[in-house]
Design a protein around this motif. Structure first.
Motif, PDB file in Angstrom:
ATOM      1  N   SER A  98       2.165  -5.300   0.187  1.00  0.00           N
ATOM      2  CA  SER A  98       2.490  -6.225   1.268  1.00  0.00           C
ATOM      3  C   SER A  98       1.324  -7.169   1.533  1.00  0.00           C
ATOM      4  CB  SER A  98       2.821  -5.449   2.538  1.00  0.00           C
ATOM      5  OG  SER A  98       1.641  -4.825   3.044  1.00  0.00           O
ATOM      6  N   VAL A  99       1.566  -8.162   2.373  1.00  0.00           N
ATOM      7  CA  VAL A  99       0.502  -9.075   2.777  1.00  0.00           C
ATOM      8  C   VAL A  99      -0.660  -8.300   3.376  1.00  0.00           C
ATOM      9  CG1 VAL A  99      -0.089 -10.881   4.468  1.00  0.00           C
ATOM     10  CG2 VAL A  99       2.019 -11.059   3.110  1.00  0.00           C
ATOM     11  N   GLN A 100      -0.354  -7.366   4.296  1.00  0.00           N
ATOM     12  CA  GLN A 100      -1.417  -6.589   4.943  1.00  0.00           C
ATOM     13  C   GLN A 100      -2.145  -5.714   3.934  1.00  0.00           C
ATOM     14  OE1 GLN A 100      -2.397  -6.703   8.404  1.00  0.00           O
ATOM     15  NE2 GLN A 100      -4.113  -5.799   7.287  1.00  0.00           N
ATOM     16  N   GLU A 101      -1.418  -5.106   3.020  1.00  0.00           N
ATOM     17  CA  GLU A 101      -2.053  -4.233   2.025  1.00  0.00           C
ATOM     18  C   GLU A 101      -2.951  -5.022   1.081  1.00  0.00           C
ATOM     19  OE1 GLU A 101       1.376  -0.734   1.773  1.00  0.00           O
ATOM     20  OE2 GLU A 101       1.554  -2.542   0.543  1.00  0.00           O
ATOM     21  N   ASN A 102      -2.571  -6.269   0.741  1.00  0.00           N
ATOM     22  CA  ASN A 102      -3.458  -7.103  -0.073  1.00  0.00           C
ATOM     23  C   ASN A 102      -4.748  -7.416   0.680  1.00  0.00           C
ATOM     24  OD1 ASN A 102      -2.581  -8.381  -2.862  1.00  0.00           O
ATOM     25  ND2 ASN A 102      -0.689  -8.078  -1.697  1.00  0.00           N
ATOM     26  N   LEU A 103      -4.635  -7.739   1.966  1.00  0.00           N
ATOM     27  CA  LEU A 103      -5.838  -8.012   2.764  1.00  0.00           C
ATOM     28  C   LEU A 103      -6.728  -6.780   2.825  1.00  0.00           C
ATOM     29  CD1 LEU A 103      -4.306 -10.043   5.729  1.00  0.00           C
ATOM     30  CD2 LEU A 103      -5.871 -10.929   3.989  1.00  0.00           C
ATOM     31  N   ASP A 104      -6.128  -5.601   3.038  1.00  0.00           N
ATOM     32  CA  ASP A 104      -6.909  -4.362   3.098  1.00  0.00           C
ATOM     33  C   ASP A 104      -7.626  -4.090   1.785  1.00  0.00           C
ATOM     34  OD1 ASP A 104      -6.157  -3.858   5.724  1.00  0.00           O
ATOM     35  OD2 ASP A 104      -4.434  -2.624   5.141  1.00  0.00           O
ATOM     36  N   LEU A 105      -6.922  -4.306   0.678  1.00  0.00           N
ATOM     37  CA  LEU A 105      -7.514  -4.055  -0.638  1.00  0.00           C
ATOM     38  C   LEU A 105      -8.730  -4.945  -0.859  1.00  0.00           C
ATOM     39  CD1 LEU A 105      -7.533  -2.817  -3.474  1.00  0.00           C
ATOM     40  CD2 LEU A 105      -5.881  -4.561  -4.162  1.00  0.00           C
ATOM     41  N   TYR A 106      -8.593  -6.240  -0.566  1.00  0.00           N
ATOM     42  CA  TYR A 106      -9.713  -7.152  -0.800  1.00  0.00           C
ATOM     43  C   TYR A 106     -10.849  -6.918   0.193  1.00  0.00           C
ATOM     44  CZ  TYR A 106      -7.577  -9.635  -4.612  1.00  0.00           C
ATOM     45  OH  TYR A 106      -7.061  -9.946  -5.850  1.00  0.00           O
ATOM     46  N   LYS A 132       3.517 -13.457  10.810  1.00  0.00           N
ATOM     47  CA  LYS A 132       4.863 -12.871  10.909  1.00  0.00           C
ATOM     48  C   LYS A 132       5.297 -12.164   9.631  1.00  0.00           C
ATOM     49  CE  LYS A 132       6.474 -16.468  14.115  1.00  0.00           C
ATOM     50  NZ  LYS A 132       7.487 -17.559  14.324  1.00  0.00           N
ATOM     51  N   PHE A 133       4.447 -12.231   8.597  1.00  0.00           N
ATOM     52  CA  PHE A 133       4.887 -11.745   7.284  1.00  0.00           C
ATOM     53  C   PHE A 133       3.995 -10.625   6.740  1.00  0.00           C
ATOM     54  CE2 PHE A 133       5.822 -16.283   7.736  1.00  0.00           C
ATOM     55  CZ  PHE A 133       7.204 -16.278   7.615  1.00  0.00           C
ATOM     56  N   THR A 134       3.283  -9.922   7.618  1.00  0.00           N
ATOM     57  CA  THR A 134       2.314  -8.929   7.145  1.00  0.00           C
ATOM     58  C   THR A 134       2.974  -7.790   6.373  1.00  0.00           C
ATOM     59  OG1 THR A 134       2.431  -7.853   9.309  1.00  0.00           O
ATOM     60  CG2 THR A 134       0.609  -9.412   8.932  1.00  0.00           C
ATOM     61  N   ARG A 135       4.254  -7.510   6.644  1.00  0.00           N
ATOM     62  CA  ARG A 135       4.939  -6.402   5.961  1.00  0.00           C
ATOM     63  C   ARG A 135       5.689  -6.859   4.712  1.00  0.00           C
ATOM     64  NH1 ARG A 135       7.626  -2.735  10.838  1.00  0.00           N
ATOM     65  NH2 ARG A 135       5.661  -2.305  11.959  1.00  0.00           N
ATOM     66  N   GLN A 140       7.413 -11.441  -2.870  1.00  0.00           N
ATOM     67  CA  GLN A 140       8.570 -12.066  -2.231  1.00  0.00           C
ATOM     68  C   GLN A 140       8.191 -13.324  -1.443  1.00  0.00           C
ATOM     69  OE1 GLN A 140      10.322  -8.930   0.130  1.00  0.00           O
ATOM     70  NE2 GLN A 140      11.089  -7.822  -1.656  1.00  0.00           N
ATOM     71  N   LEU A 141       6.926 -13.712  -1.513  1.00  0.00           N
ATOM     72  CA  LEU A 141       6.475 -14.922  -0.825  1.00  0.00           C
ATOM     73  C   LEU A 141       6.761 -16.153  -1.665  1.00  0.00           C
ATOM     74  CD1 LEU A 141       2.944 -13.744   0.415  1.00  0.00           C
ATOM     75  CD2 LEU A 141       5.061 -13.824   1.747  1.00  0.00           C
ATOM     76  N   SER A 142       6.903 -17.310  -1.022  1.00  0.00           N
ATOM     77  CA  SER A 142       7.018 -18.575  -1.749  1.00  0.00           C
ATOM     78  C   SER A 142       5.674 -18.917  -2.389  1.00  0.00           C
ATOM     79  CB  SER A 142       7.436 -19.697  -0.798  1.00  0.00           C
ATOM     80  OG  SER A 142       6.372 -19.999   0.105  1.00  0.00           O
ATOM     81  N   GLY A 143       5.693 -19.920  -3.272  1.00  0.00           N
ATOM     82  CA  GLY A 143       4.459 -20.312  -3.955  1.00  0.00           C
ATOM     83  C   GLY A 143       3.369 -20.735  -2.991  1.00  0.00           C
ATOM     84  N   GLY A 144       3.733 -21.521  -1.957  1.00  0.00           N
ATOM     85  CA  GLY A 144       2.740 -21.968  -0.990  1.00  0.00           C
ATOM     86  C   GLY A 144       2.178 -20.823  -0.182  1.00  0.00           C
ATOM     87  N   MET A 145       3.028 -19.868   0.193  1.00  0.00           N
ATOM     88  CA  MET A 145       2.569 -18.712   0.962  1.00  0.00           C
ATOM     89  C   MET A 145       1.666 -17.816   0.119  1.00  0.00           C
ATOM     90  SD  MET A 145       6.129 -17.895   2.963  1.00  0.00           S
ATOM     91  CE  MET A 145       5.548 -16.534   3.954  1.00  0.00           C
ATOM     92  N   LYS A 146       1.963 -17.700  -1.177  1.00  0.00           N
ATOM     93  CA  LYS A 146       1.086 -16.918  -2.058  1.00  0.00           C
ATOM     94  C   LYS A 146      -0.306 -17.544  -2.126  1.00  0.00           C
ATOM     95  CE  LYS A 146       4.561 -14.890  -5.150  1.00  0.00           C
ATOM     96  NZ  LYS A 146       5.116 -14.886  -6.531  1.00  0.00           N
ATOM     97  N   GLN A 147      -0.350 -18.878  -2.218  1.00  0.00           N
ATOM     98  CA  GLN A 147      -1.646 -19.546  -2.265  1.00  0.00           C
ATOM     99  C   GLN A 147      -2.417 -19.320  -0.972  1.00  0.00           C
ATOM    100  OE1 GLN A 147      -2.016 -19.882  -5.464  1.00  0.00           O
ATOM    101  NE2 GLN A 147      -2.877 -21.934  -5.354  1.00  0.00           N
TER     102      GLN A 147
END
Length: 572
Positions: A98-106, A132-135, A140-147
């Motif tokens: 998830s978004v939150q798990e990626n932040l935690d990993l880094y 709003k998208f931490t989970r 599943q994110l769009s290209g802009g959100m991934k960036q």
């Protein structure tokens, strides 16, 4: 004055590839100023990514030195890496997290103390709009959100120097604007220094300074305005009624003393060799008139690099017989993935010899639409006719008439250029003399002779693009589908590519193209703009601008019109 955050002296770096040595950087010297955004630009293979990787301590130089934040990167790489942030072109998000798990990993990888994380996370999530998208899974994110998530992961520990390698490639104009807002906020509020490479020259124009690399050497290093000022008096705009802008551009490009011609709205922008207006006395230019315009940064870029060998070849497609009826006809097109509707009730038509643009924000449904039209995805609902064939009843017959160039380089990277051309010519059923004739055409017209034995995965991005286009055209299709074909390539390569597209359309090929470069949308005869799977607008570029910005918007930029349409759609 503040001490530079990066100092490069006599720096050289080469790479050995099978059968040849590539000199990525040759004895370069430069300094990167503190507390500002410095742009790094140049054609494909200029050495931009190599310089970034050397600065991040991921490569060692062959000769010379590179000092970052006062430390020698070669001997103190760990110390440097602890103070900088580096976001490469393909940032390594973990798509199953998830978004939150990626932040935690880094945060774990960068040794951010747990006590400091919550405040930093809140700041980054608010800055990027991802709160709003931490989970949500990163995949599943769009290209802009991934960036934006990649940038947030890079910034979990606030760096003194941020290295961004083409962070806006492949994202829509709205996401591009949001990413730049984040970068400026970092510089202004945190005093961060930023070195940013980009393929968008309008982005380079926003930087405090610009470094221009070409063939591993520094060609220019100055304020953006300093690149354009020498061209004052040499830039003009030409208009002619009752002609497609891309056809006017092709005519004007052939005039003496014109070294650059680009479509700009309903007009064509020219840069002249000398401070004299173009001679518009030819019969096919009767009624054309020109006006002087101020030079821009892109003019200076092209002026410095116009002798680089780009645009030496012109594609020579075989004329296609134009049959009555539309080459592509779409009515009520719908595609569902379970309960999710990716494309909803979309209708349009494309004529033979027409260049049709399909635009939209990341996740709008453009690629899904394109893949359905190519027969690569089944249609959930609606009627689709391609080259006169009902795609839902005879997909194989339709596919034999089309060429497809995907968003990402999809050829076989471990095969040579020659082997890829042979494979695709056989896959399209070409044999004997016909196959040899088409392979010779591809090598000559797309200037690939010098890379026949090179692995396609090792080619510069612009040459990968040429090879992908050659493979898509081996069987001389009636219809060509292009999914963001110029994503990441430099302005010279984009000009070359669009000269090929114009030649194909003039030969009767129907071209459907998706793109995030809004200036490329001006080359299209008509446009469809999508958002959340639905059609927002359909018409010529001028009609779309008037619809989104009113009658006064006919001369506005396509980017302004696009953003207005998307924002209006979101507000509705």
């Amino acid at each position: 004055m503040s001490k530079p955050v990066m100092e490069v002296e006599a720096l050289s770096k080469s790479f050995r590839l099978p059968g040849r040595t590539v000199r990525a950087l040759q004895d370069i010297n430069l300094q990167v100023a503190a507390g500002v955004v410095t742009g790094l630009i140049g054609p494909d293979g200029a050495g931009k990514t190599t310089l970034m990787r050397l600065a991040a301590g991921l490569l060692l130089p062959d000769n010379g030195t590179i000092r970052v934040l006062g430390q020698d990167v070669a001997s103190e790489s760990l110390a440097v890496q602890s103070q900088i942030g580096y976001m490469p072109q393909r940032f390594g998000l973990y798509e199953d997290l998830s978004v939150q798990e990626n932040l935690d990993l880094y945060a774990d990888l960068q040794n951010v103390p747990p006590a400091n994380r919550r405040e930093r996370y809140d700041e980054l999530l608010n800055m990027t709009g991802l709160g709003k998208f931490t989970r949500r899974l990163a995949g599943q994110l769009s290209g802009g959100m991934k960036q934006k998530l990649g940038l947030a992961c890079t910034l979990v520990r606030s760096p003194r120097l941020l290295l961004l390698d083409e962070p806006t490639v492949g994202v829509d104009p709205l996401s591009r604007r949001e990413l730049w807002s984040i970068v400026y906020r970092l510089v202004e509020q945190e005093g961060m220094s930023v070195l940013l490479s980009t393929a968008y020259l309008d982005e380079a124009e926003r930087c405090a300074e610009v470094i221009l690399l070409h063939q591993g050497e520094v060609v220019g290093h100055d304020r953006p305005a300093a690149f354009s000022e020498p061209l004052r008096g040499r830039s003009v705009r030409v208009r002619q009624a009752d002609i497609l802008p891309r056809r006017l551009q092709a005519r004007l490009a052939k005039l003496p003393d014109v070294f650059d011609a680009t479509v700009q709205g309903q007009a064509v922008r020219l840069v002249m060799q000398h401070a004299e207006p173009p001679k518009l006395d030819a019969d096919d230019l009767s009624g054309a008139y020109c006006e002087a315009v101020s030079p821009r940064f892109e003019d200076g870029f092209i002026d410095l690099l116009r002798d680089s060998g780009s645009l030496q070849r012109v594609l020579r497609p075989v004329p296609h017989e134009v049959t009555p009826g539309d080459a592509i006809s779409v009515s009520g097109l719908t595609r569902r993935f379970g309960d999710f509707v990716a494309v909803r009730d979309v209708s349009f038509a494309v004529a033979a010899g027409e260049v049709f643009g399909l635009l939209g924000a990341n996740g709008a449904g453009k690629t899904t639409t394109l893949r359905m039209l190519c027969g690569l995805l089944p249609v959930s609902g609606g009627e689709v006719s391609v080259a006169g064939v009902d795609l839902r009843r005879a997909p194989a017959a339709a596919r034999a008439r089309i060429g497809y160039m995907s968003q990402k380089f999809s050829l076989y990277g471990n095969l040579t250029v020659q082997q890829n051309l042979e494979f695709f010519s056989r896959a399209y059923g070409l044999r004997g003399a016909r196959r040899r004739e088409r392979m010779a055409w591809a090598l000559d017209d797309l200037d690939l002779e010098g890379f026949v034995g090179a692995a396609s995965g090792d080619l510069p991005l612009g040459y990968k693009q040429r090879l992908a286009l050659a493979c898509a055209l081996m069987h001389e299709p009636d219809i060509l589908f292009l999914d963001e074909p110029t994503s990441g390539v430099d302005p010279l390569a984009r000009r070359e590519f669009w000269s090929h597209i114009n030649a194909l359309a003039d030969a009767g090929v129907a071209v459907l193209v998706t793109t995030h470069f809004m200036e490329e949308a001006e080359y299209c005869d008509r446009l469809a703009i999508m958002a959340e799977g639905e059609l927002l607008a359909l018409g010529t570029p001028a009609e779309v601008k008037v619809r989104s910005l009113g009658s006064a918007g006919s001369d506005a930029s396509m980017e302004a019109a696009f953003i207005a349409l998307i924002e209006d759609g979101e507000a509705a």
